[in-house]
Enzyme design. Structure first.
Site, PDB file in Angstrom:
ATOM      1  CB  SER A 166      -0.922   0.299   1.257  1.00 44.26           C
ATOM      2  OG  SER A 166      -1.908   1.021   1.922  1.00 44.26           O
ATOM      3  CE1 TYR A 208      -4.157  -2.530   4.517  1.00 47.18           C
ATOM      4  CE2 TYR A 208      -4.025   0.168   4.465  1.00 47.18           C
ATOM      5  CZ  TYR A 208      -4.354  -0.955   4.029  1.00 47.18           C
ATOM      6  OH  TYR A 208      -4.240  -1.271   2.750  1.00 47.18           O
ATOM      7  CE  LYS A 257     -11.836  -0.161  -0.858  1.00 47.72           C
ATOM      8  NZ  LYS A 257     -11.724  -1.537   0.347  1.00 47.72           N
TER       9      LYS A 257
END
Length: 323
Positions: free
Chosen positions: A117, A141, A179
């Site tokens: 990411s 995260y 999502k």
């Protein structure tokens, strides 16, 4: 057989679609459908089997896959909620799970492709080039993704099979409906225009004007193209940025959606207090390493990608269908 973890999710289901388009159907999808609408992402795909993520990792650890022919593993499964604050859960789900899969792939010499990411760059103060000097983490995260990348870096010099991490920037496109709040701004803007004539953007922050924060918006179909080119051409192992290399403003995204829908105007809302200090106001992928590795597929412009996505949303609510 090809294994796709997170195969019912946004990027994972698009990868399955990309594999289907190339004739592959011997696919095992691994995911956690839970109480979400993710199951709808699987309706228009072709695959041989599905396993719940915990059953899969237990079966893997028990040796159930040791003698099965596996062509590749695409590990897209993770908790991607940047507002998740349970660090123990995040580390078990994103880090430990990934390590088990990685070592299985290395032992069997199976090509292993995984989702990293752009959040691993933190605030982006030092830029967006793959390497320790540029990296940081603004939330749990991002931390879980960053330390797995660093774990992989330790492994790579001795790896005898392909290991590729792709640092996704701001991905948008079909099959992200489930999502919710974590869906792309493109989908939020589209949904806002279904019920009204305004799209909402955050007001300025970090020295940026209203809606002028910039992100590297990358279309999910191009993300799939990068994954499959690394797989099919056996491009070099490593950790690579996966973005367009161009930063565009949220105003640009909003205006692209408005142009496609031929209606609407922008409304600015206060920047949320909870996001202050945890928000990337600017991202732009440095693509020199990706290009040096041999990627030649290119990327759509924001306007081209939004036009294609809006057509998907208008025609099929953003889902794929069997044909």
């Amino acid at each position: 057989m090809i294994i796709v973890t997170g195969g019912a999710g946004f990027i994972g289901s698009n990868l399955v679609k990309g594999l289907n388009d190339k004739g592959a159907q011997d696919i095992l999808i691994v995911d956690n459908l839970g109480q979400s609408e993710k199951f709808r992402n699987l309706v228009g795909l072709r695959y041989n089997d599905y396993q719940y993520k915990q059953d899969f990792i237990e079966n893997l650890t028990a040796g159930c896959f040791d003698n099965q022919p596996i062509e590749a593993i695409f590990h897209e499964g993770a908790c991607s909620d940047t507002m998740e604050y349970d660090a123990n859960y995040m580390m078990k789900n994103n880090y430990e799970y990934s390590k088990k899969l990685l070592h299985f792939a290395l032992k069997r010499r199976i090509p292993f492709f995984y989702a990293s990411s752009a959040s691993t760059y933190g605030s982006g103060t030092n830029g967006f080039t793959e390497g320790d000097h540029y990296e940081g983490a603004l939330n749990v995260y991002a931390f879980s993704k960053l330390i797995f990348d660093r774990y992989v870096r330790q492994i790579l010099p001795s790896a005898t099979s392909q290991v590729v991490g792709l640092r996704y920037f701001n991905v948008f496109g079909p099959q992200e409906n489930h999502k919710g709040k974590m869906a792309s701004t493109a989908l939020h803007f589209y949904n806002q225009l279904k019920i009204g004539d305004k799209v909402q953007l955050f007001s300025g922050c970090d020295g940026y004007g209203n809606g002028e924060q910039k992100r590297d918006f990358v279309y999910v179909k191009d993300v799939v193209k990068v994954n499959l080119e690394f797989f099919e051409r056996q491009l070099p192992s490593g950790i690579y940025n996966c973005g367009t290399g161009t930063a565009r403003t949220f105003n640009d995204m909003a205006n692209a959606v408005i142009a496609q829908k031929k209606k609407g105007e922008i409304e600015y809302i206060p920047f949320p207090e909870v996001l202050k200090g945890k928000y990337q106001s600017y991202t732009q992928a440095d693509l020199k390493n990706l290009l040096a590795a041999g990627y030649t597929g290119g990327f759509r412009s924001l306007e081209e990608a939004v036009a294609d996505y809006i057509n998907h949303l208008d025609e099929s609510a953003g889902y794929y269908s069997l044909c």
